[in-house]
Scaffold this active site. Structure first.
Site, PDB file in Angstrom:
ATOM      1  N   GLY A 163       0.853  -1.186   0.000  1.00 20.74           N
ATOM      2  CA  GLY A 163       0.000   0.000   0.000  1.00 20.74           C
ATOM      3  C   GLY A 163       0.885   1.231   0.000  1.00 20.74           C
ATOM      4  N   ARG A 186      -2.960  -9.769  -1.336  1.00 23.32           N
ATOM      5  CA  ARG A 186      -3.994 -10.707  -1.781  1.00 23.32           C
ATOM      6  C   ARG A 186      -4.199 -10.625  -3.288  1.00 23.32           C
ATOM      7  NH1 ARG A 186      -9.181  -9.771   1.623  1.00 23.32           N
ATOM      8  NH2 ARG A 186      -7.775  -8.186   2.399  1.00 23.32           N
ATOM      9  N   ARG A 189      -1.439  -5.283  -7.411  1.00 26.90           N
ATOM     10  CA  ARG A 189      -1.704  -3.830  -7.460  1.00 26.90           C
ATOM     11  C   ARG A 189      -1.562  -3.334  -8.891  1.00 26.90           C
ATOM     12  NH1 ARG A 189      -3.152  -1.523  -2.302  1.00 26.90           N
ATOM     13  NH2 ARG A 189      -3.016  -3.395  -1.057  1.00 26.90           N
ATOM     14  N   HIS A 293       8.526   2.101  18.139  1.00 27.38           N
ATOM     15  CA  HIS A 293       7.357   2.470  17.323  1.00 27.38           C
ATOM     16  C   HIS A 293       7.329   3.986  17.041  1.00 27.38           C
ATOM     17  CE1 HIS A 293       2.899   1.386  16.333  1.00 27.38           C
ATOM     18  NE2 HIS A 293       3.421   2.214  15.448  1.00 27.38           N
TER      19      HIS A 293
HETATM   20  O1  LIG Z   1      -0.726   3.262  12.528  1.00 30.43           O
HETATM   21  C1  LIG Z   1      -0.020   4.260  12.453  1.00 30.43           C
HETATM   22  O2  LIG Z   1      -0.439   5.344  12.043  1.00 30.43           O
HETATM   23  C2  LIG Z   1       1.405   4.209  12.867  1.00 30.43           C
HETATM   24  O3  LIG Z   1       1.808   2.937  13.210  1.00 30.43           O
HETATM   25  C3  LIG Z   1       1.608   5.095  14.039  1.00 30.43           C
HETATM   26  O4  LIG Z   1       0.956   4.551  15.096  1.00 30.43           O
END
Ligand SMILES: O=C(O)[C@H](O)CO
Length: 327
Positions: A163, A186, A189, A293
């Protein structure tokens, strides 16, 4: 019209650090903003402030579910997260109640893509192991066969998910002399030719990738997808990078694959649990780069995410489709 008369809607903003331009935008549009003050957000405080609001700006990873919707009440018209991933949202419950739900994909792609390339290099070139050697006074002089990494050049780069984020990484890699770009989704694209990318099966992705980047959402289908069997099929020189969600990976299997040399190294922006305890086994592995993260943690990206969430809410309050509806 007086400013009092223009304050049509009450919007609860669940986090005090939501970038100011988004709050200003909501206010310009005539909303009264009720901003929660706790960092991290305290659920009981959110629930207590919810009754009577027209919209919720949900800037937290706490479960967003029927309890929240019930606490708000029947006048609630719209909810938007400030995240692309919505694995913490009870989407079926939103659908059942036909409650508009927005999220913020698209705008996260550049920040996350930059970071993913950073992790490809950091993991492929043993940044963590190198740092540990210095810290332990083990910097060996006069060595040639030492900390030998993997280059992006001439490598097959594989994507799990293709994506916005996967494509933004592939776009950046156009000038890195890669051998081939492959991806598994799946369905193929339509725009994959724009990136010279080839659709492959999951097995082919595992078997062919020199760098394998996970950039897909956590869903029932992707949960635990990278398990012992999957790592067993990967190349021994494979650099595994995850910027999707920790739950896509069986973490014990990953640790085993790293320790036994089944794969070369890993770079992780996401893991299980988050926050990861300092003494987690993952932290003790030299060939694993772990960061907390932070894919979207730039002022530019977080501001764009906040603006998109605010626009989702305003559109819904004005009776228009959200910019990015989550279902
Ligand atoms: O899902 C999201 O936008 C990123 O992982 C930040 O949390």
């Amino acid at each position: 019209m007086t400013s009092a008369a223009r304050r049509l809607y009450k919007v609860l903003v669940t986090h005090p650090e939501v970038p100011l331009p988004a709050l200003e935008f909501l206010r310009q549009k005539g909303c009264e903003t009720i901003v929660c003050e706790n960092i991290p957000p305290v659920r009981s405080d959110i629930l207590q402030k919810l009754p009577g609001v027209d919209a919720i700006f949900w800037a937290s990873y706490q479960p967003l579910n029927g309890e929240v919707l019930d606490a708000a009440g029947s006048q609630l018209k719209a909810v938007s997260t400030m995240s692309s991933g919505i694995d913490y949202v009870d989407v079926p419950e939103f659908k059942r109640r036909q409650m508009p739900l927005g999220h913020t994909p698209g705008v996260v792609k550049n920040g996350v893509a930059d970071l993913a390339i950073g992790l490809m290099i950091a993991a492929g070139r043993f940044f963590h192991a190198g740092r540990q050697l210095i810290e332990n006074s083990k910097w060996e002089k006069e060595r040639i066969n030492w900390l030998m990494g993997q280059e992006i050049r001439d490598s097959v780069i594989g994507f799990m998910g293709f994506g916005g984020i996967g494509q933004a990484i592939a776009k950046r890699l156009q000038c890195w002399d890669v051998k081939k770009i492959i991806y598994h989704t799946r369905t193929r694209r339509d725009n994959d030719v724009d990136f010279g990318a080839h659709h492959v099966t999951f097995d082919e992705l595992l078997k062919e990738s020199d760098f394998l980047v996970v950039a897909c959402p956590l869903t029932a289908e992707t949960k635990g997808k990278f398990n012992a069997e999957a790592f067993g099929k990967m190349k021994k020189n494979c650099v595994f990078v995850n910027v999707g969600r920790g739950g896509i990976v069986d973490q014990d299997a990953l640790i085993e694959a790293l320790k036994t040399g089944q794969i070369f190294s890993a770079g992780l922006d996401v893991m299980t649990p988050e926050p990861l305890p300092a003494d987690d086994p993952l932290m003790k592995i030299p060939n694993c780069v772990v960061i907390p993260h932070m894919g979207t943690q730039t002022l530019k990206t977080t501001t764009e995410m906040a603006m998109l969430a605010a626009n989702n809410l305003i559109n819904a309050l004005e009776g228009k489709p959200m910019v990015c509806p989550a279902y």
